[in-house]
Design a protein around this motif. Structure first.
Motif, PDB file in Angstrom:
ATOM      1  N   THR A   1       0.402   1.831  -3.350  1.00 31.08           N
ATOM      2  CA  THR A   1      -0.834   2.189  -2.641  1.00 31.08           C
ATOM      3  C   THR A   1      -0.748   1.823  -1.173  1.00 31.08           C
ATOM      4  OG1 THR A   1      -2.262   2.057  -4.585  1.00 31.08           O
ATOM      5  CG2 THR A   1      -3.299   1.680  -2.458  1.00 31.08           C
TER       6      THR A   1
ATOM      7  N   LEU B   1     -12.122   4.669  -4.499  1.00 33.50           N
ATOM      8  CA  LEU B   1     -10.945   3.916  -4.900  1.00 33.50           C
ATOM      9  C   LEU B   1     -10.797   3.898  -6.419  1.00 33.50           C
ATOM     10  CD1 LEU B   1     -11.324   0.809  -2.530  1.00 33.50           C
ATOM     11  CD2 LEU B   1     -10.106   2.961  -2.083  1.00 33.50           C
TER      12      LEU B   1
ATOM     13  N   GLU C   1     -10.579  -2.262  -7.977  1.00 29.34           N
ATOM     14  CA  GLU C   1     -11.289  -1.877  -6.754  1.00 29.34           C
ATOM     15  C   GLU C   1     -11.148  -2.948  -5.679  1.00 29.34           C
ATOM     16  OE1 GLU C   1     -15.879  -1.150  -5.310  1.00 29.34           O
ATOM     17  OE2 GLU C   1     -15.222  -0.120  -7.129  1.00 29.34           O
TER      18      GLU C   1
ATOM     19  N   HIS D   1      -7.523  -2.795  -4.315  1.00 32.23           N
ATOM     20  CA  HIS D   1      -7.253  -1.576  -3.547  1.00 32.23           C
ATOM     21  C   HIS D   1      -7.986  -1.561  -2.212  1.00 32.23           C
ATOM     22  CE1 HIS D   1      -4.913  -0.117  -6.791  1.00 32.23           C
ATOM     23  NE2 HIS D   1      -5.902   0.247  -7.574  1.00 32.23           N
TER      24      HIS D   1
ATOM     25  N   GLU E   1      -5.398  -3.088  -0.180  1.00 29.96           N
ATOM     26  CA  GLU E   1      -4.155  -2.323  -0.136  1.00 29.96           C
ATOM     27  C   GLU E   1      -4.260  -1.086   0.751  1.00 29.96           C
ATOM     28  OE1 GLU E   1      -1.908  -3.470  -4.318  1.00 29.96           O
ATOM     29  OE2 GLU E   1      -3.021  -1.584  -4.209  1.00 29.96           O
TER      30      GLU E   1
ATOM     31  N   GLN F   1      -8.278   7.296  -3.155  1.00 26.97           N
ATOM     32  CA  GLN F   1      -7.045   6.624  -3.579  1.00 26.97           C
ATOM     33  C   GLN F   1      -6.957   6.617  -5.091  1.00 26.97           C
ATOM     34  OE1 GLN F   1      -7.402   3.213  -4.962  1.00 26.97           O
ATOM     35  NE2 GLN F   1      -5.232   2.890  -5.355  1.00 26.97           N
TER      36      GLN F   1
ATOM     37  N   TYR G   1      -4.337   5.438  -8.550  1.00 25.45           N
ATOM     38  CA  TYR G   1      -3.233   4.558  -8.932  1.00 25.45           C
ATOM     39  C   TYR G   1      -3.093   4.570 -10.445  1.00 25.45           C
ATOM     40  CZ  TYR G   1      -0.548   0.395 -10.003  1.00 25.45           C
ATOM     41  OH  TYR G   1       0.408  -0.458 -10.501  1.00 25.45           O
TER      42      TYR G   1
ATOM     43  N   ALA H   1       0.978   5.973  -6.798  1.00 27.27           N
ATOM     44  CA  ALA H   1      -0.276   6.000  -6.051  1.00 27.27           C
ATOM     45  C   ALA H   1      -0.368   7.270  -5.227  1.00 27.27           C
ATOM     46  CB  ALA H   1      -0.393   4.781  -5.131  1.00 27.27           C
TER      47      ALA H   1
END
Length: 383
Positions: A258, A281, A289, A292, A295, A368, A370, A376
């Motif tokens: 990510t 996310l 969450e 991320h 990230e 995003q 994953y 990702a």
């Protein structure tokens, strides 16, 4: 000027629909997106479909019409929608076609996903020892993150509480009953520190987008939203990822996929994290969450306790996250989930999200994704 615009968005409600095939849900989402764009299925010059359960998403043409359209199927785990959107973007940027449909659908059985460890690059003993459990991995990951950065259980509960609250404002969400942090913390422990109501669940649904060459977008809408970038990345050796939680003692120094996808997506879009006004996310669980957020560069590691407690990620906050309830409220039909994220960003950037509309007119949104075994996808959108 970006190359690709999103001019139509559609969805079939997420949840459980006994007796209704995934293809029928996909067709409804496609018709919804086409109507939003003011176009018909016959206008589509190409299509990209993504699904985990449906072998041939292109079979949706039996529902939409046998027009002979170019239709490509993709699958890339929980990043399937990102890969489908990337292929559609490339098709337009290469000049092969001007307008097309991106469609995701799935119909999962209740309960966690199952697979053979060997299919994910793991030895048989990995499953025999009980390690091949997604809930266990995510618990391991957030446990380590909490230890390293001081994240609290109360922060995890606040994330889930926010997402259930947002889901209550979303007529297409599966879980629409708000829950308090106390209820979430007091629910059945699945894998410490993650309780039952901190997790999403696989379910059913579909989502679709109509995309076109940005040069012609205003033929169809006066509110185009531009796809500035979409990037996918896989894990590097030593990264702490699904099914590879301890591959190397150097794990602290290996960026997650990510992180690398987000960096590349920002660079390609010509923006930085400070430009993002709203984010969707992958909240497979509440801890995901939290992780991320850092990230993708929206905050520093460890800053989440304060940010979330302050309401910054709420609908009225400075950085709204998962405004439609995320996976926790919507569930995860894999092929559709990422397109649901993009649909929500498009509605928010247009100012058409109704009760859950965020204030101050965000201009840049980030989505995003994953999933296992460590892939990702990050997309950047703008007005």
């Amino acid at each position: 000027m970006p190359d690709v615009a999103i001019i139509g968005v559609g969805i079939h409600r997420f949840g459980r629909f006994p007796g209704k095939p995934a293809l029928a849900m996909g067709a409804e989402a496609a018709r919804d997106a086409l109507a939003d764009a003011g176009l018909s299925w016959a206008d589509m010059q190409f299509a990209v479909g993504g699904s985990y359960e449906v072998d041939q998403p292109d079979a949706v043409v039996a529902e939409l019409g046998l027009t002979g359209v170019q239709f490509t199927n993709v699958y890339n785990g929980c990043a399937t929608a990102g890969s489908a959107l990337a292929l559609a973007r490339q098709t337009i940027r290469l000049g092969e076609h001007e307008v097309g449909l991106v469609l995701g659908m799935d119909k999962h059985q209740p309960g966690a996903f199952t697979a053979e460890p060997e299919e994910y690059g793991c030895p048989p003993w990995y499953g025999e020892m009980g390690l091949f459990l997604t809930t266990k991995f995510f618990a391991m990951k957030i446990n380590r993150y909490m230890h390293d950065h001081g994240i609290t259980g109360e922060t995890l509960a606040a994330v889930a509480e926010k997402n259930y609250r947002n889901g209550g404002l979303n007529p297409n969400a599966h879980r629409r009953t708000p829950l308090t942090s106390e209820q979430i913390l007091g629910s059945r422990m699945v894998n410490h520190p993650l309780t039952q109501y901190m997790f999403c669940s696989p379910n059913e649904g579909a989502a679709a987008l109509v995309v076109c060459n940005a040069d012609v977008a205003r033929r169809y809408t006066d509110k185009p939203v531009y796809l500035r970038s979409v990037v996918t990345r896989t894990r590097r050796y030593g990264a702490f990822e699904v099914h590879t939680p301890s591959a190397s003692v150097a794990a602290d120094h290996v960026p997650a996929p990510t992180v690398e996808a987000a960096r590349a997506a920002y660079e390609a879009a010509g923006v930085d994290p400070g430009d993002v006004g709203i984010a969707q996310l992958q909240d497979t669980d509440a801890g995901a969450e939290v992780i991320h957020m850092a990230e993708v560069g929206l905050c520093e590691d460890g800053a989440q306790n304060k940010l979330i407690a302050s309401g910054a990620t709420d609908l009225g906050g400075s950085l709204p996250v998962n405004t439609d309830g995320g996976l926790i409220a919507n569930g995860e039909p894999v092929g559709a989930s990422g397109l649901r994220q993009v649909r929500e960003l498009v509605l928010q950037l247009r100012g058409e999200a109704g009760e859950r509309q965020v204030p101050n007119g965000p201009r840049v949104g980030l989505a995003q994704l994953y999933g296992a075994p460590g892939v990702a996808a990050v997309s950047v959108l703008s007005t």
